[in-house]
Design an enzyme around this catalytic site. Structure first.
Site, short mmCIF file in Angstrom:
data_model
loop_
_atom_site.label_atom_id
_atom_site.label_comp_id
_atom_site.label_asym_id
_atom_site.label_seq_id
_atom_site.Cartn_x
_atom_site.Cartn_y
_atom_site.Cartn_z
CB SER A 1 -0.90 -0.25 1.11
OG SER A 1 -1.96 1.17 0.92
CE LYS B 1 -17.30 20.66 10.37
NZ LYS B 1 -16.75 21.29 10.09
#
Length: 304
Positions: free
Chosen positions: A124, A176
């Site tokens: 990764s 949010k």
């Protein structure tokens, strides 16, 4: 009257205490001495050989500051002819991996050769960094690849309900509090976060395609999160050659015209006493063990 048995016990305790502190002092002295010997003898401080720098990227990549600093210093040092990036990592945060990647590109732009030597794992974010270098060496059994992105959230709403807590949230935008542990994620929010993840994934695929000279279609076909052995990765052109650290150093020295073995310059990070005694990076272990409970973050990280 004096108690001979009691006095004897006190003397034994004092003797044990002195012995313990002497043992600790000797242990620290041996550690410091071995570090100095390694610096002056192992790295060939006075032998006049041409230098190659070795920068180690080990463990989970959650901060790039120290690695970028080393790379930047070696990039500017005219005495350093080339750099080996030793990667032994499952990856980590997206932003730190990208910061290291960008510094590697600056090294290449300055025409200073930089090779990757893969250890037991370069997956990764570890592979993301490696693909920016001029050449990649891996062991046949190295685990690499895992070209993908992961972002995890914890939903504890059922637990919160059972213990009688009722969260109240005031927000100024409908997205949010995406990923809040106090409520399930909506389908709209999930689609939005998938787009965020896909965008970062595409950045990874583009880096692999450009770094390895692959077309985007081929790079994308390999970017489904799979891990490969070093030998498999070589077949997919994700790795150039088989070989360990010593082979990487020898080949890089040959590429830059160094005759014989170069002097390898390596900066060893200082460790705490606890890390020395346990033989492990304690803070890193805590970081990975507590990862599911942390705030969500985008990660180039292989999580088996």
């Amino acid at each position: 009257m004096d108690n001979p048995a009691k006095d004897s016990g006190k003397k034994e305790r004092r003797s044990f205490s002195r012995g313990f502190w002497w043992f600790l002092f000797i242990l620290l002295a041996l550690f410091a001495g071995s570090s100095l010997l390694g610096r002056f003898l192992g790295d060939g401080e006075f032998n006049g050989r041409e230098k190659i720098a070795l920068v180690e990227v080990t463990g989970v990549i959650m901060d790039s500051g120290d690695i970028v600093r080393q790379l930047s210093n070696y990039r500017r040092d005219a005495e350093i002819k080339a750099i080996v990036l030793r990667v032994d990592s499952p990856g980590g945060g997206v932003a730190p991996s990208q910061e290291i990647y960008e510094e590697v590109l600056r090294i290449r732009a300055d025409k200073k050769p930089i090779y990757t030597s893969m250890g037991s794992m370069a997956a990764s974010g570890g592979y993301y960094i490696a693909c920016a270098t001029d050449r990649i060496y891996a062991n046949p059994g190295t685990l690499t690849g895992s070209i993908g992105v992961i972002m995890a959230f914890t939903n504890a709403s059922e637990l919160i309900g059972k213990i009688g807590i009722k969260p109240e949230v005031i927000k100024s935008g409908k997205y949010k509090d995406i990923g809040s542990p106090t409520r399930p994620m909506t389908k709209t929010e999930r689609r939005y976060m998938q787009k965020v993840s896909d965008d970062v994934h595409n950045q990874f695929i583009t880096a692999v395609a450009e770094g390895r000279g692959l077309d985007m279609k081929t790079a994308r076909s390999l970017a489904d999160g799979r891990v490969f052995t070093g030998k498999q990765a070589q077949g997919y052109k994700l790795v150039d050659d088989m070989g360990g650290l010593e082979e990487t150093i020898q080949q890089l020295a040959k590429a830059v015209g160094i005759q014989g073995r170069p002097r390898v310059v390596v900066e060893r990070p200082e460790k705490s006493l606890l890390e020395i005694l346990l033989g492990a990076n304690v803070s890193e272990s805590l970081e990975t063990s507590l990862w599911p409970t942390q705030l969500p973050r985008l990660l180039y990280l292989w999580l088996p």
